[in-house]
Design an enzyme around this catalytic site. Structure first.
Site, short mmCIF file in Angstrom:
data_model
loop_
_atom_site.label_atom_id
_atom_site.label_comp_id
_atom_site.label_asym_id
_atom_site.label_seq_id
_atom_site.Cartn_x
_atom_site.Cartn_y
_atom_site.Cartn_z
N ASP A 8 33.50 88.18 -36.20
CA ASP A 8 33.18 89.29 -37.12
C ASP A 8 33.95 89.22 -38.44
O ASP A 8 34.48 90.24 -38.92
CB ASP A 8 33.44 90.65 -36.45
CG ASP A 8 32.47 90.94 -35.32
OD1 ASP A 8 31.58 90.10 -35.08
OD2 ASP A 8 32.60 91.99 -34.68
N ASP A 26 29.34 85.62 -34.40
CA ASP A 26 28.71 86.69 -35.19
C ASP A 26 29.51 86.96 -36.46
O ASP A 26 29.70 88.12 -36.86
CB ASP A 26 28.62 87.99 -34.37
CG ASP A 26 27.88 87.81 -33.06
OD1 ASP A 26 27.04 86.91 -32.96
OD2 ASP A 26 28.16 88.58 -32.12
#
Length: 328
Positions: free
Chosen positions: A166, A189
């Site tokens: 992230d 991600d």
């Protein structure tokens, strides 16, 4: 008496005008060694006039700035320009699950979450970040955001964004964000969120076997994440990387004229353990090249754009919105 009152009024008006000029200059310098107007970037941001309709410049000299920088919604129109992208480093180490200092945050949580783990939060519109590095050094401990952007009409030029899971939270739906000539690194991600973002001429580096993007595009948005003329690279330890997986069912992510390293899996895309997502996402490519561009082996539910379709995915069209915004 009337003349005296008029004189006093004019004097006060002149004084206030002069005070505003002195109090709200159009530029500041930050230097960690004390040679500028401020030693921290946050102090400088706080000093800018609230709701300014005039662009102000904040020049940051080379140095390491250990601070949790927040640009609040009432501090728009700020251009933060570093002396060099390698020399100006804004750094933090918060992560989801880390104990919150002093008890609980405003939402009642006693630990940081993904959404509060940022090193830098941009909540205001019309912010430019240029020539600097933002990093989260928490390590591989889960979600740990380096840059979190909520504001509209955001520009990030020639910057380095470093983290693991992230790294970049391109957050708010409806927000338009433009990343030009940036380097973004992470594990899982590490580019995620709901906004309309264009990444142009960027280098995207995967540090482990995982997923590059996790878009959560709302159904009403025509665009999600669009990568134009980018390069996908990897650490030698990363050999099995997906282009993306849908954080939410309507995720939209498109790679156009992107150089893809051998670390990109032939299947390209993942449905996040939910076959129903395959019916709602828009995952597409156009003229991918390099050893990772084995497009004939891509997931059958992804798309290869035609030349006519690819022409509709330009930075100008995606970012224009109702106000005709141009970030260059």
């Amino acid at each position: 008496m009337k003349q005296i009152l008029i004189f006093v009024f004019l004097y006060l008006l002149a004084y206030v005008s002069q005070a505003q000029t002195v109090t709200y200059p159009s530029s500041f310098t930050v230097a960690a060694d004390g040679s500028g107007d401020f030693k921290t970037i946050q102090e400088a941001v706080n000093s800018f006039r609230d709701h300014s309709q005039v662009r102000v410049r904040l020049f940051v000299k080379n140095g390491i700035y250990t601070e949790k920088l927040v640009i609040p919604s009432w501090k728009p129109n700020i251009h933060i320009q570093g002396e060099s992208k390698e020399g100006v480093i804004i750094t933090g180490d918060d992560f989801s699950g880390k104990a919150y200092p002093g008890g609980k945050d405003a939402t009642g949580k006693d630990k940081f979450s993904t959404y509060t783990s940022y090193t830098v939060l941009v909540d205001a519109p019309d912010i430019i970040l240029e020539n600097l590095t933002i990093r989260n050094t928490a390590g591989r401990v889960g979600q740990a955001v380096a840059l979190h952007v909520e504001g509209d009409r955001f520009v990030c030029k020639n910057c380095v964004l470093l983290g693991n899971q992230d790294t970049l939270y391109a957050a708010r739906e409806g927000s338009r964000q433009y990343y030009l000539n940036c380097q973004i690194e992470g594990t899982t991600d590490f580019i995620f969120g709901k906004c309309m973002a264009v990444f142009q001429n960027c280098t995207i580096k995967s540090l482990s076997d995982s997923y590059i993007t996790a878009a959560a595009t709302p159904a009403y948005q025509t665009y999600g994440f669009t990568f134009l003329d980018c390069t996908l690279t990897a650490d030698p330890s990363a050999t099995k990387v997906y282009l993306g997986r849908p954080w939410r069912p309507q995720a939209k992510t498109i790679f156009i004229r992107t150089e893809m390293g051998v670390h990109i899996l032939p299947v390209g895309w993942d449905n996040w353990r939910n076959p129903e997502n395959e019916q709602t996402v828009l995952y597409a490519e156009f003229q991918s090249r390099g050893p990772g561009a084995r497009t004939t082996e891509r997931a059958k539910w992804s798309k290869q754009l035609t030349a006519a379709q690819a022409k509709t995915y330009t930075a100008e069209r995606i970012l224009a919105g109702g106000d005709g915004w141009k970030p260059w």
